[in-house]
Enzyme design. Structure first.
Site: not given
Ligand code: UT7
Length: 335
Positions: A115, A261, A291
């Site tokens: 990134c 970014h 991204n």
């Molecule tokens: O450029 C590279 C660097 N990368 C980044 O900067 C990424 C930074 N992180 C993020 O953007 C976020 O952490 C994500 C978008 C990847 C995830 O979002 P979040 O708000 O942190 O969600 P989470 O991982 O805490 O997941 C919350 C819930 C989970 O379900 P439960 O355990 O609460 O039942 C996940 O399984 O959302 C679920 N989940 C999804 N649901 C629907 C995770 N991905 C998805 C999805 N669609 N695509």
């Protein structure tokens, strides 16, 4: 003194426009979840059957950037290529692009800083120019991440975020006493977080690269501890932004536009709030592109130039954080 001036910008994305609705038919996700959690509405991917690699997207962007600068490929002193999805593992995409451009004998190198790759590229080009080692440089950030995504519920966290695209800039040395061009840069790395975002293959394991364990654990796919990266980003980006301002001898009010970014719109919103930055002084386009890792910053810069949102004398702060962990930024003043 030699100053590093961005002579031209360009961007290129592949034809396939992928909406959140399309993804929700392939995995357990929804347009609402993706918009709320990431800000992304759609992204571009190469067609699965097309014989296109990262250098092909980069070639399109580079050709436009060179044309806009009025340079022939052979005018270049250096090609710098930022990518985490090189066409093949070895050699890097820089030399592949060099050949496709017909930039005979021009040295070409790759930056594998994910990134922050393009940002590191800006600093590197500036060092080449200020030291007198190069006068005309092509800097590209490009990715074909869709090849590394598994479109299923198990891998939905990465599948909905990552996208394909390329952005390029031509950077030229200009002899001037004016304070212009690349003014300051600050970078950090913290390898203790190397595992929060990684592709585990190849070379980490003993034995053959693609052994049964690697296959079973899907280590050939990106692994991301999204929450960990998110927290690191919202704390470290404001800190490095302040370091950068201090190094440039500026206040936040001096910055006309922040180009962060594009990893997650919520990260950039959190950064904006923590910095107390007005909404019209930060540019986001993750909504339309997803991204694109090494390509987010040059794609955003090209859009800003195209929309006439930057003018002579404006100070722009480019900033980012990603796998490594690496983070940092650059302040650039338009001539
Ligand atoms: O450029 C590279 C660097 N990368 C980044 O900067 C990424 C930074 N992180 C993020 O953007 C976020 O952490 C994500 C978008 C990847 C995830 O979002 P979040 O708000 O942190 O969600 P989470 O991982 O805490 O997941 C919350 C819930 C989970 O379900 P439960 O355990 O609460 O039942 C996940 O399984 O959302 C679920 N989940 C999804 N649901 C629907 C995770 N991905 C998805 C999805 N669609 N695509």
């Amino acid at each position: 003194m030699n100053r590093s001036i961005i002579k031209s910008t360009s961007r290129y994305v592949p034809d396939r426009h992928v909406t959140n609705h399309e993804l929700s038919e392939l995995m357990d996700t929804s347009d609402e979840w993706i918009r709320q959690r990431t800000g992304i509405e759609a992204r571009y991917w190469v067609n699965a059957g097309d014989d296109l690699g990262t250098s092909d997207l980069a070639l399109e962007a580079s050709t436009i950037a060179l044309e806009r600068a009025g340079w022939a490929p052979t005018d270049l002193d250096l090609i710098v290529f930022a990518t985490m999805t090189s066409d093949v593992y070895v050699p890097g995409s820089g030399v592949i692009l060099q050949h496709k451009l017909g930039a005979e004998k021009v040295p070409a190198l790759d930056i594998r800083q994910q990134c922050t790759g393009f940002l590191h590229g800006l600093e590197l080009c500036d060092a080449y120019i200020k030291s007198g080692k190069a006068r005309k440089i092509l800097l590209v950030g490009a990715e074909t991440q869709s090849r590394f995504l598994e479109l299923n519920t198990q891998n939905r966290d990465t599948a909905v975020i990552f996208a394909d695209g390329a952005g390029a800039v031509c950077i030229e040395a200009e002899e001037t006493d004016e304070e212009t061009g690349i003014l300051a840069s600050v970078f950090h790395a913290d390898g203790q977080y190397a595992d929060v975002l990684r592709v585990g293959v190849p070379a980490r394991k003993s034995g053959p690269v693609m052994n049964a364990e690697v296959q079973a654990k899907q280590e050939y796919l990106p692994y991301m501890d999204g929450k960990a990266v998110f927290k690191l980003a919202v704390t470290r980006l404001p800190t490095v932004a302040r370091e950068l301002l201090e190094k440039a001898g500026m206040q936040l009010e001096d910055i006309d536009m922040v180009v962060p970014h594009q990893a997650n719109l919520r990260i950039n919103e959190a950064f904006r709030e923590r910095m107390n930055l007005p909404e019209d002084r930060i540019f986001n386009n993750i909504q339309r592109y997803g991204n694109t890792t090494g390509a987010t910053i040059p794609i955003a810069l090209d859009e800003l130039m195209e929309k006439g949102m930057l003018k002579s004398g404006d100070n722009v702060m480019f900033i980012g954080l990603g796998a490594g962990l690496t983070w940092g930024g650059v302040i650039y003043r338009l001539p």
